[in-house]
Scaffold this motif. Structure first.
Motif, PDB file in Angstrom:
ATOM      1  N   GLY A 193      -0.371   2.683   2.436  1.00  0.00           N
ATOM      2  CA  GLY A 193       0.878   2.008   2.114  1.00  0.00           C
ATOM      3  C   GLY A 193       0.677   0.761   1.276  1.00  0.00           C
ATOM      4  O   GLY A 193       1.621   0.021   1.020  1.00  0.00           O
ATOM      5  N   LEU A 194      -0.558   0.536   0.845  1.00  0.00           N
ATOM      6  CA  LEU A 194      -0.812  -0.641   0.026  1.00  0.00           C
ATOM      7  C   LEU A 194      -1.932  -0.367  -0.968  1.00  0.00           C
ATOM      8  O   LEU A 194      -2.624   0.651  -0.891  1.00  0.00           O
ATOM      9  CB  LEU A 194      -1.163  -1.855   0.884  1.00  0.00           C
ATOM     10  CG  LEU A 194      -2.535  -1.906   1.579  1.00  0.00           C
ATOM     11  CD1 LEU A 194      -2.847  -3.342   1.958  1.00  0.00           C
ATOM     12  CD2 LEU A 194      -2.560  -1.031   2.822  1.00  0.00           C
ATOM     13  N   THR A 195      -2.089  -1.287  -1.913  1.00  0.00           N
ATOM     14  CA  THR A 195      -3.124  -1.202  -2.923  1.00  0.00           C
ATOM     15  C   THR A 195      -4.305  -2.069  -2.501  1.00  0.00           C
ATOM     16  O   THR A 195      -4.131  -3.180  -2.010  1.00  0.00           O
ATOM     17  CB  THR A 195      -2.579  -1.692  -4.281  1.00  0.00           C
ATOM     18  OG1 THR A 195      -1.549  -0.797  -4.703  1.00  0.00           O
ATOM     19  CG2 THR A 195      -3.658  -1.732  -5.331  1.00  0.00           C
ATOM     20  N   VAL A 196      -5.526  -1.545  -2.675  1.00  0.00           N
ATOM     21  CA  VAL A 196      -6.744  -2.267  -2.297  1.00  0.00           C
ATOM     22  C   VAL A 196      -7.714  -2.263  -3.484  1.00  0.00           C
ATOM     23  O   VAL A 196      -8.079  -1.194  -3.960  1.00  0.00           O
ATOM     24  CB  VAL A 196      -7.412  -1.614  -1.077  1.00  0.00           C
ATOM     25  CG1 VAL A 196      -8.662  -2.389  -0.674  1.00  0.00           C
ATOM     26  CG2 VAL A 196      -6.446  -1.509   0.102  1.00  0.00           C
ATOM     27  N   PRO A 197      -8.133  -3.442  -3.951  1.00  0.00           N
ATOM     28  CA  PRO A 197      -7.597  -4.751  -3.586  1.00  0.00           C
ATOM     29  C   PRO A 197      -6.208  -4.963  -4.179  1.00  0.00           C
ATOM     30  O   PRO A 197      -5.880  -4.373  -5.210  1.00  0.00           O
ATOM     31  CB  PRO A 197      -8.614  -5.736  -4.173  1.00  0.00           C
ATOM     32  CG  PRO A 197      -9.244  -4.995  -5.292  1.00  0.00           C
ATOM     33  CD  PRO A 197      -9.256  -3.559  -4.910  1.00  0.00           C
ATOM     34  N   GLY A 234      -6.497  -2.303  -7.151  1.00  0.00           N
ATOM     35  CA  GLY A 234      -6.350  -0.863  -6.988  1.00  0.00           C
ATOM     36  C   GLY A 234      -7.573  -0.049  -7.326  1.00  0.00           C
ATOM     37  O   GLY A 234      -7.509   1.187  -7.288  1.00  0.00           O
ATOM     38  N   GLU A 235      -8.709  -0.691  -7.619  1.00  0.00           N
ATOM     39  CA  GLU A 235      -9.878   0.111  -7.980  1.00  0.00           C
ATOM     40  C   GLU A 235     -10.442   0.868  -6.777  1.00  0.00           C
ATOM     41  O   GLU A 235     -11.158   1.854  -6.942  1.00  0.00           O
ATOM     42  CB  GLU A 235     -10.961  -0.760  -8.607  1.00  0.00           C
ATOM     43  CG  GLU A 235     -11.673  -1.710  -7.679  1.00  0.00           C
ATOM     44  CD  GLU A 235     -12.835  -2.442  -8.348  1.00  0.00           C
ATOM     45  OE1 GLU A 235     -13.779  -2.811  -7.628  1.00  0.00           O
ATOM     46  OE2 GLU A 235     -12.800  -2.642  -9.579  1.00  0.00           O
ATOM     47  N   ASP A 236     -10.100   0.444  -5.577  1.00  0.00           N
ATOM     48  CA  ASP A 236     -10.522   1.168  -4.375  1.00  0.00           C
ATOM     49  C   ASP A 236      -9.432   2.153  -3.940  1.00  0.00           C
ATOM     50  O   ASP A 236      -9.663   3.358  -3.853  1.00  0.00           O
ATOM     51  CB  ASP A 236     -10.830   0.180  -3.262  1.00  0.00           C
ATOM     52  CG  ASP A 236     -11.493   0.824  -2.050  1.00  0.00           C
ATOM     53  OD1 ASP A 236     -11.778   2.031  -2.102  1.00  0.00           O
ATOM     54  OD2 ASP A 236     -11.734   0.121  -1.054  1.00  0.00           O
TER      55      ASP A 236
END
Length: 428
Positions: free
Chosen positions: A57-61, A155-157
């Motif tokens: 439900g989220l972007t990491v990082p 978002g690279e992860d």
């Protein structure tokens, strides 16, 4: 696919050898219904099989951040080595800096958000700081950084909406960390298999109960019970150890009937051949279904599958009968029972993958059965073979770190490429 095996009877006392792959396929087809799901906290989910896709439900990082302790800069301000920039702010992880003005740098730490205007990070080893009383001083940049250097992109992860873990994955420590990184404190997983295990044989005694110098002629210590219990625990099973059941038909029937009521699977070792003292076969025929398979596998030829209907109406309890010789029992568990238990849990990968390696040994005598030869890696990158490949030599399983999967009718010459299955992939 081989023909469906027929139940044992006096007229087919020597059934034809069944290819191992066919036996595995037929056994896995019987792993129904799948075990029900349950919710567990992520801390306790190691080794469990995920019962639903995990969607982030989220972007990491969530934002660009620093991969190093150092200084956030504009690459254009450092076009030549030795550029000196005024340090205007300090950005620890967990804080957000202010926009970076041209000609300045920000002291930044690993994981901290890159300030607006900065497009590179120079690690502190490539800088020289000059402190200033009452301020942050200046920094000399010894290199010419490239735009994007030591910057972790947002978002690279993980991107919001990504499936980070798929249904059917067997959870690892890394997978638990990934689940936690996107906010999952509980996971939906398959219930642990409930497995009852028993050994048969009046010749079996337990270590600690009889001293080695007091062993009666023909008596042996029950080694199978120890490694079988450990293998089941490694697979995350709830184990009900029924111990050693005497070689008596009525006792064996009672033990199997009682165990079936609360178990998903009963595992027996010994008692699956055609001898008069092997009562597992007769007990299963009395209680439910039995198929006696003669596998094209060495070691590990005899194998039995059966099922017992529960009196409570909640379906059947599966039964697998393994041979009594310790190496045969160990390997038939790994090649057949392990994938069966994983399939019951809905796992998507249940059989091990072999790696190709060089044989540094000769195996000149081909066998009609598919062989699993105990071997270990050597310092030159090849495989050495344990000298004694007998099915009763448990030291071969301790010495080796895997098995060579050798097809039926195949000889091996030193230098040949062979398929090697590491124990590490079978014991996890």
């Amino acid at each position: 696919m081989a023909d469906t095996p027929v139940p044992f009877s006096a007229s087919n006392a020597r059934p034809p050898l069944m290819p191992l792959d066919d036996a595995i396929a037929q056994l896995l087809a019987k792993a129904v219904p799948r075990l029900p799901d349950e919710s567990v906290v992520t801390f306790d989910a190691d080794g469990r099989v995920l019962a639903q896709d995990l969607v982030s439900g989220l972007t990491v990082p969530p934002r660009d951040n620093s991969a190093m302790d150092g200084y956030a800069v504009r690459a254009a301000d450092c076009a030549t080595p030795g550029a000196v920039l005024q340090v205007t702010q300090r950005i620890p992880a967990g804080t957000v800096g202010t926009p970076l003005a041209a000609g300045t740098a920000a002291r930044i730490f690993t994981g901290a958000q890159i300030p607006e205007g900065a497009d590179a990070v120079v690690m502190q080893e490539d800088t020289t700081a000059t402190p200033q009383e009452g301020g942050l001083g200046s920094v000399r940049i010894a290199i010419v950084p490239a735009a994007g250097q030591w910057v972790r992109r947002a978002g690279e992860d993980v991107a919001s909406g990504d499936i980070v873990l798929k249904k059917g994955e067997r959870l690892t420590p890394a997978a638990l960390g990934l689940a936690a990184s996107v906010g999952f404190h509980k996971l939906q997983v398959a219930r642990k298999p409930r497995v009852a295990m028993l050994s048969t044989g009046d010749e079996l005694v337990m270590p600690g109960e009889v001293a080695p110098d007091a062993m009666k002629p023909g008596a042996i210590y029950n080694s199978n019970r120890f490694f079988m219990r450990a293998l089941l625990h490694r697979l995350g099973c709830e184990v009900n150890d029924l111990g050693i059941v005497p070689d008596n038909r009525e006792t064996t029937i009672a033990a199997l009937r009682d165990a079936a009521e609360s178990s998903d699977l009963i595992i027996t070792t010994g008692g699956v051949s055609v001898g008069e003292e092997d009562h597992i076969r007769a007990a299963l025929q009395t209680l439910g279904e039995l198929q006696l398979w003669s596998l094209s596998m060495k070691p590990g030829k005899p194998f039995a599958y059966g099922s017992i209907a529960r009196s409570n109406g909640l379906g059947v309890c599966h039964v697998t009968g393994l041979p009594g010789n310790p190496v045969s029992s160990f390997l038939t568990f790994l090649m057949l029972v392990r994938p069966f238990l994983l399939t019951l849990q809905g796992a998507d990968r249940v059989t091990p993958e072999a790696v190709q390696m060089r044989a540094d040994f000769d195996w000149p005598r081909a066998d009609k059965r598919r062989e699993f030869l105990r071997a270990r890696r050597n310092a030159s990158g090849g495989l050495d073979l344990f000298a004694n490949q007998s099915s009763g030599v448990l030291t071969s399983m301790v010495w080796g770190d895997g098995v060579v999967d050798n097809p039926s009718g195949q000889t091996i010459k030193s230098g040949d490429t062979v398929n090697f299955i590491p124990f590490a992939s079978l014991l996890a």
